[in-house]
Scaffold this active site. Sequence first.
Site, PDB file in Angstrom:
ATOM      1  CG  LEU A 172      -2.024  -1.021   1.314  1.00  0.00           C
ATOM      2  CD1 LEU A 172      -2.782  -0.893   2.626  1.00  0.00           C
ATOM      3  CD2 LEU A 172      -2.990  -0.888   0.137  1.00  0.00           C
ATOM      4  CG  ASP A 173       0.365   4.069  -3.010  1.00  0.00           C
ATOM      5  OD1 ASP A 173       1.074   3.168  -3.465  1.00  0.00           O
ATOM      6  OD2 ASP A 173      -0.587   4.595  -3.605  1.00  0.00           O
ATOM      7  CE  LYS A 174       5.493   9.491   3.645  1.00  0.00           C
ATOM      8  NZ  LYS A 174       4.832  10.604   2.939  1.00  0.00           N
TER       9      LYS A 174
ATOM     10  CB  THR B 288      -2.893   3.736   0.596  1.00  0.00           C
ATOM     11  OG1 THR B 288      -2.735   4.438  -0.630  1.00  0.00           O
ATOM     12  CG2 THR B 288      -4.148   2.882   0.539  1.00  0.00           C
TER      13      THR B 288
END
Length: 232
Positions: A102-104, A106
Amino acid sequence: MERLDKFLSDTYTKSRSKAKELLKQGRVLVNGLPQRSGDVKIDPQKDTVLCDGVLLTARPKRRVLLLHKPAGCVTALRDREHKTVMEYLPPEHRDLCPVGRLDKDTEGLLLFTDDGDLAHRLISPKHRVKKLYYAEHEGTCTLEDVLAFREGLTLGDGSKCLPAELEILGEGKSLVTVTEGMYHQVRRMLASRGKPVTYLKRLGEGSLHLGDLPLGMTRELTEEEIASLFPV
Ligand code: URA
């Protein structure tokens, strides 16, 4: 405690019928005595099971952990600059690896496991495991957006997405379901429709849901939950 025929099939024969055959032929000894019934319950940690003289040992239990990832940490084993997702795991589980990323910025459901095959099956688009996201974004999605998602979007860099589901929840709020995990995929999908994302959270993966697990907390999945990820 576990059924003897299941234990034999998990550790040795790979099939319940073959296990039953070996039992019938008297080739299985439990604590030194021949055992012909698969119904018998054994304790794999304490009982000694031999088949044709080979000692059978239980596979170590695979572990799968679910984290409710907060925003502001990166999905990496280590990072010089940012807090990593690993810091949220209990110390005894810090040998596990994240399943996908997951992105930073998200939040949401992120799995960790020590089972490489399981991780591969969850990530590979071939297995079509659904990932459900809640997104807040600029503008409001329209029926045309829904149809474009269903058709399979083409992103800014020309990458083609598999068909995905878009559900309009209201002004600037949508649910997105994808079965693959390209870099920044959901953000880029919505951006390609002129709806830049301002908040993103993964709510579910396959049969799993975040439920009411508090932000930053983990829980271990049961074998039943792991099995339910891949219904046969
Ligand atoms: N899609 C994104 O854009 N970001 C994530 O973290 C996951 C899916």
